[in-house]
Design an enzyme around this catalytic site. Structure first.
Site, PDB file in Angstrom:
ATOM      1  N   TYR A 188     -17.367   4.278 -68.190  1.00 17.29           N
ATOM      2  CA  TYR A 188     -18.321   4.643 -68.939  1.00 17.29           C
ATOM      3  C   TYR A 188     -18.906   5.761 -68.496  1.00 17.29           C
ATOM      4  O   TYR A 188     -19.294   6.062 -67.079  1.00 17.29           O
ATOM      5  CB  TYR A 188     -19.607   3.447 -69.109  1.00 17.29           C
ATOM      6  N   HIS A 189     -19.112   7.164 -68.990  1.00 16.36           N
ATOM      7  CA  HIS A 189     -19.506   8.398 -68.561  1.00 16.36           C
ATOM      8  C   HIS A 189     -20.842   8.548 -68.488  1.00 16.36           C
ATOM      9  O   HIS A 189     -21.551   8.749 -69.477  1.00 16.36           O
ATOM     10  CB  HIS A 189     -18.786   9.366 -69.325  1.00 16.36           C
TER      11      HIS A 189
END
Length: 302
Positions: free
Chosen positions: A101-102
């Site tokens: 997840y960014h």
């Protein structure tokens, strides 16, 4: 009744902090950029003098340089964020695709790469957005840590050799337009699934608790920022933060290669796994003050 949501640090609070005092909120994001440039500069200097070190290091030319800067980033994570990582045992000995997840600033990923390199002796090759390769002064940094723009074929080839490859399917879009509700903004991208199927390797989902509280992007006038991103595909949304929140990375169980999977079905499966990890490990909506409290009160999370 007391709730964390009632005292979260929202935009009005941040705007007041921006002016009094300015340093508290606005300086730390700049420090991260400065550290990245220092890292790149150290690696460039190391590259210039690498021949003098070849007798001491018989591996690739970047080995010593990577470990030096990884030690710096690992120390920063421990000191500022009380950084922890759980589930390293879920990463197999062979090739694997790490899907993460960014956050608004992927500082957790810097910590992950540094920790895995220092303690496991393995280099994670990140797939980076093409704009990264146009930033002046970052060439040594990208080269040393094996950042690649990546086609399906080149990524699959790297994985077949037993390497680790990391992709954030949401990319800049998720970084810029996500918020403290931690929605997965992958826009049905299929590239990472095609890579895993082509290379016949497992996918390892990775999520870091409180990553959206360390740095946040402005979500006011989101329709405008969405329009601007569609026009430029550049990270132009303002970011604020650098808060000393507790960061804990969770490495999920491997999703094994299955020849029956199509790219569409694999994306759906990985997306669902990521949403479950977020639901299990992240209180929503995210809250900066709660995350800072965790930094100084919690030793282990979940």
């Amino acid at each position: 009744m007391f709730t964390w949501a009632s005292i979260d640090i929202y935009y009005s609070s941040w705007l007041s902090w921006l002016f009094t005092p300015l340093i508290v909120v606005s300086l730390l994001p700049g420090i991260i950029i400065i550290m990245l440039y220092i890292t790149s500069s150290l690696l460039y200097i190391y590259k210039l003098h690498r021949r003098r070190l070849l007798d001491a290091y018989d591996k690739d030319i970047w080995d010593a340089g990577r470990k030096v800067v990884s030690a710096i980033w690992d120390a920063l994570g421990w000191i500022w964020h009380g950084y922890e990582i759980h589930g390293i045992e879920n990463i197999p000995a062979g090739g694997a695709l790490l899907v993460y997840y960014h956050g608004a600033v992927p500082i957790d990923f810097y910590y992950i790469c540094s920790h895995i390199l220092l303690y496991e002796g393995r280099l994670i090759n990140p797939v980076g957005d093409r704009f990264l390769f146009k930033i002046p002064g970052w060439g040594s940094l990208l080269e040393a840590f094996g950042v690649i723009p990546g086609t399906v074929q080149s990524c699959a080839s790297l994985l077949r050799k037993g390497n680790l490859l990391a992709i954030a399917p949401g990319g800049v879009y998720e970084a810029q337009l996500g918020d403290h509700n931690y929605e997965v903004l992958w826009r049905q991208r299929l590239g990472f699934a095609k890579v895993a199927i082509e290379a016949k390797v497992p996918i390892i989902p990775i999520f870091t608790r409180n990553i959206r509280e360390a740095f946040r992007s402005f979500n006011i006038c989101q329709s405008f920022w969405h329009w601007l991103y569609q026009k430029t595909h550049l990270p132009l949304v303002p970011i604020y933060g650098g808060f000393p929140v507790k960061l804990t990375t969770f490495i999920g169980r491997a999703i094994p290669y299955d020849e029956s999977h199509t790219p569409e079905s694999l994306v759906k499966l990985v997306t669902q796994n990521m949403k479950e990890m977020i639901a299990n490990h992240q209180p929503k909506p995210g809250n900066i003050l709660r995350a800072i409290t965790e930094r100084f009160t919690l030793r282990k999370n979940n």
